[in-house]
Scaffold this motif. Structure first.
Motif, PDB file in Angstrom:
ATOM      1  N   SER A 162       0.840  -1.187   0.000  1.00  0.00           N
ATOM      2  CA  SER A 162       0.000   0.000   0.000  1.00  0.00           C
ATOM      3  C   SER A 162       0.882   1.247   0.000  1.00  0.00           C
ATOM      4  N   GLY A 163       0.550   2.196  -0.854  1.00  0.00           N
ATOM      5  CA  GLY A 163       1.309   3.439  -0.911  1.00  0.00           C
ATOM      6  C   GLY A 163       2.539   3.378  -1.793  1.00  0.00           C
ATOM      7  N   GLY A 180       2.650   3.294  -4.995  1.00  0.00           N
ATOM      8  CA  GLY A 180       2.498   4.093  -6.213  1.00  0.00           C
ATOM      9  C   GLY A 180       1.756   3.395  -7.341  1.00  0.00           C
ATOM     10  N   LYS A 181       1.111   2.278  -7.055  1.00  0.00           N
ATOM     11  CA  LYS A 181       0.440   1.496  -8.105  1.00  0.00           C
ATOM     12  C   LYS A 181      -0.698   2.277  -8.763  1.00  0.00           C
ATOM     13  N   SER A 182      -1.581   2.847  -7.944  1.00  0.00           N
ATOM     14  CA  SER A 182      -2.719   3.593  -8.504  1.00  0.00           C
ATOM     15  C   SER A 182      -2.235   4.851  -9.217  1.00  0.00           C
ATOM     16  N   THR A 183      -1.199   5.469  -8.686  1.00  0.00           N
ATOM     17  CA  THR A 183      -0.630   6.650  -9.332  1.00  0.00           C
ATOM     18  C   THR A 183      -0.152   6.295 -10.736  1.00  0.00           C
TER      19      THR A 183
HETATM   20  N1  ATP Z   1      -3.114  13.553  -5.430  1.00  0.00           N
HETATM   21  C1  ATP Z   1      -2.201  13.251  -4.515  1.00  0.00           C
HETATM   22  N2  ATP Z   1      -1.645  14.211  -3.744  1.00  0.00           N
HETATM   23  C2  ATP Z   1      -0.715  13.909  -2.829  1.00  0.00           C
HETATM   24  N3  ATP Z   1      -0.248  12.672  -2.575  1.00  0.00           N
HETATM   25  C3  ATP Z   1      -0.772  11.678  -3.298  1.00  0.00           C
HETATM   26  C4  ATP Z   1      -1.773  11.896  -4.306  1.00  0.00           C
HETATM   27  N4  ATP Z   1      -2.087  10.701  -4.870  1.00  0.00           N
HETATM   28  C5  ATP Z   1      -1.334   9.786  -4.245  1.00  0.00           C
HETATM   29  N5  ATP Z   1      -0.534  10.370  -3.298  1.00  0.00           N
HETATM   30  C6  ATP Z   1       0.443   9.666  -2.436  1.00  0.00           C
HETATM   31  O1  ATP Z   1       1.214   8.827  -3.262  1.00  0.00           O
HETATM   32  C7  ATP Z   1       1.546   7.617  -2.595  1.00  0.00           C
HETATM   33  C8  ATP Z   1       1.169   6.436  -3.465  1.00  0.00           C
HETATM   34  O2  ATP Z   1      -0.232   6.382  -3.588  1.00  0.00           O
HETATM   35  P1  ATP Z   1      -0.956   5.304  -4.514  1.00  0.00           P
HETATM   36  O3  ATP Z   1      -2.413   5.550  -4.348  1.00  0.00           O
HETATM   37  O4  ATP Z   1      -0.390   5.356  -5.861  1.00  0.00           O
HETATM   38  O5  ATP Z   1      -0.536   3.964  -3.790  1.00  0.00           O
HETATM   39  P2  ATP Z   1      -1.015   2.469  -4.066  1.00  0.00           P
HETATM   40  O6  ATP Z   1       0.208   1.662  -4.328  1.00  0.00           O
HETATM   41  O7  ATP Z   1      -2.077   2.454  -5.098  1.00  0.00           O
HETATM   42  O8  ATP Z   1      -1.612   2.059  -2.654  1.00  0.00           O
HETATM   43  P3  ATP Z   1      -2.864   1.129  -2.278  1.00  0.00           P
HETATM   44  O9  ATP Z   1      -2.369  -0.274  -2.417  1.00  0.00           O
HETATM   45  O10 ATP Z   1      -3.161   1.484  -0.871  1.00  0.00           O
HETATM   46  O11 ATP Z   1      -3.988   1.450  -3.211  1.00  0.00           O
HETATM   47  C9  ATP Z   1       0.826   7.674  -1.261  1.00  0.00           C
HETATM   48  O12 ATP Z   1       1.758   8.057  -0.288  1.00  0.00           O
HETATM   49  C10 ATP Z   1      -0.220   8.730  -1.464  1.00  0.00           C
HETATM   50  O13 ATP Z   1      -0.522   9.378  -0.271  1.00  0.00           O
END
Ligand code: ATP
Ligand code: MG
Length: 239
Positions: A40-41, A43-46
């Motif tokens: 989690s966190g 960066g996958k969704s990003t």
């Molecule tokens: N719009 C935004 N503004 C600021 N920080 C952001 C934004 N979008 C994501 N983040 C930060 O970027 C990091 C990665 O987020 P992301 O959602 O990509 O993680 P993830 O791998 O998809 O996690 P998860 O498995 O929980 O869905 C996190 O620390 C999040 O807080």
């Protein structure tokens, strides 16, 4: 089909800078089914949102179907998304008061009128995702699994170059999740639909040709089904 090079993404909250993607390089071939896993966190969704053209990278290139997303202006990106990309969300995101059929047709209304060809596509998709007989049902009356079937059909209605899915089975129990994964696999195998799916679930990732392990904004490892150590790796993962 997808070429990502030296991709970085930073977010600013006031003065505070967070580096979320720290140099991602990735190549996804046409017809490939790729899963992205990671904590989690990480960066996958990003990454998926950048691939979807919803946001722009801080640096680096994203090429989809030989077109450079990061050089497009906002209007060009919107049109590109609508015509070339399909996105499936964890929470389905259907329009609750519209019917199954209307939800599937929805992306088509933005661009142009629905013609006979589109109607055929919609009918074929309804059959393919197993919703024949309930096409006039309102979306808010559907089960989670049915809603995700609608969402998949909606994402495919424009024959996208790439189907992006962020935790598409995250809200579903195991048996229903498996049905949805089999459906994705069917579109991948039969129609050579390129798919990039983020998942927390190693069982779901096992449906993909390659699993990309993400950690702290970079790709840590890529494991392919055809690798010698694939079975051993998966067994360890599940242990
Ligand atoms: N719009 C935004 N503004 C600021 N920080 C952001 C934004 N979008 C994501 N983040 C930060 O970027 C990091 C990665 O987020 P992301 O959602 O990509 O993680 P993830 O791998 O998809 O996690 P998860 O498995 O929980 O869905 C996190 O620390 C999040 O807080
Ligand atoms: Mg996420």
């Amino acid at each position: 089909m997808i070429r990502v090079s030296n991709l970085t993404k930073e977010f600013f909250q006031g003065q505070e800078k967070t580096k979320v993607l720290k140099g991602v390089n990735l190549h996804v071939k046409e017809g490939e089914f790729v899963a992205i896993m990671g904590p989690s966190g990480s960066g996958k969704s990003t990454l998926l949102q950048l691939l979807d053209g919803l946001d722009l990278p801080t640096s680096g290139d994203i090429q989809i179907n030989q077109q450079l997303l990061n050089n497009m202006n906002e209007k060009e990106r919107t049109i590109f998304r609508r015509r070339h990309l399909g996105f499936v969300f964890q929470n389905y995101q259907l329009l609750p008061t519209l019917t199954v059929e209307e939800n599937i047709a929805f992306p088509l209304y933005a661009d142009r009128k629905i013609n006979k060809e589109h109607e055929k596509t919609i009918t074929n998709l309804i059959t393919a995702v197993g919703l024949k007989g309930i096409e006039k049902k309102s979306a808010n009356l559907l089960s989670g699994g049915q809603q995700q079937r609608v969402a998949i059909a909606r994402a495919l209605v424009n024959h996208p170059s790439v189907l992006l899915a962020d935790e598409p089975t995250g809200n579903l129990d195991r048996a229903i999740a498996e049905e949805i994964l089999r459906l994705l696999l069917m579109f991948n195998r039969k129609q050579h639909q390129t798919i990039v799916m983020v998942t927390h679930d190693i069982f779901a990732a096992g449906f993909a040709d390659r699993i990309i392990l993400f950690r702290d904004g970079v790709i840590e490892k890529i494991i392919a089904r055809k690798d010698e150590d694939y079975a051993e790796y998966m067994a360890n993962f599940m242990a």
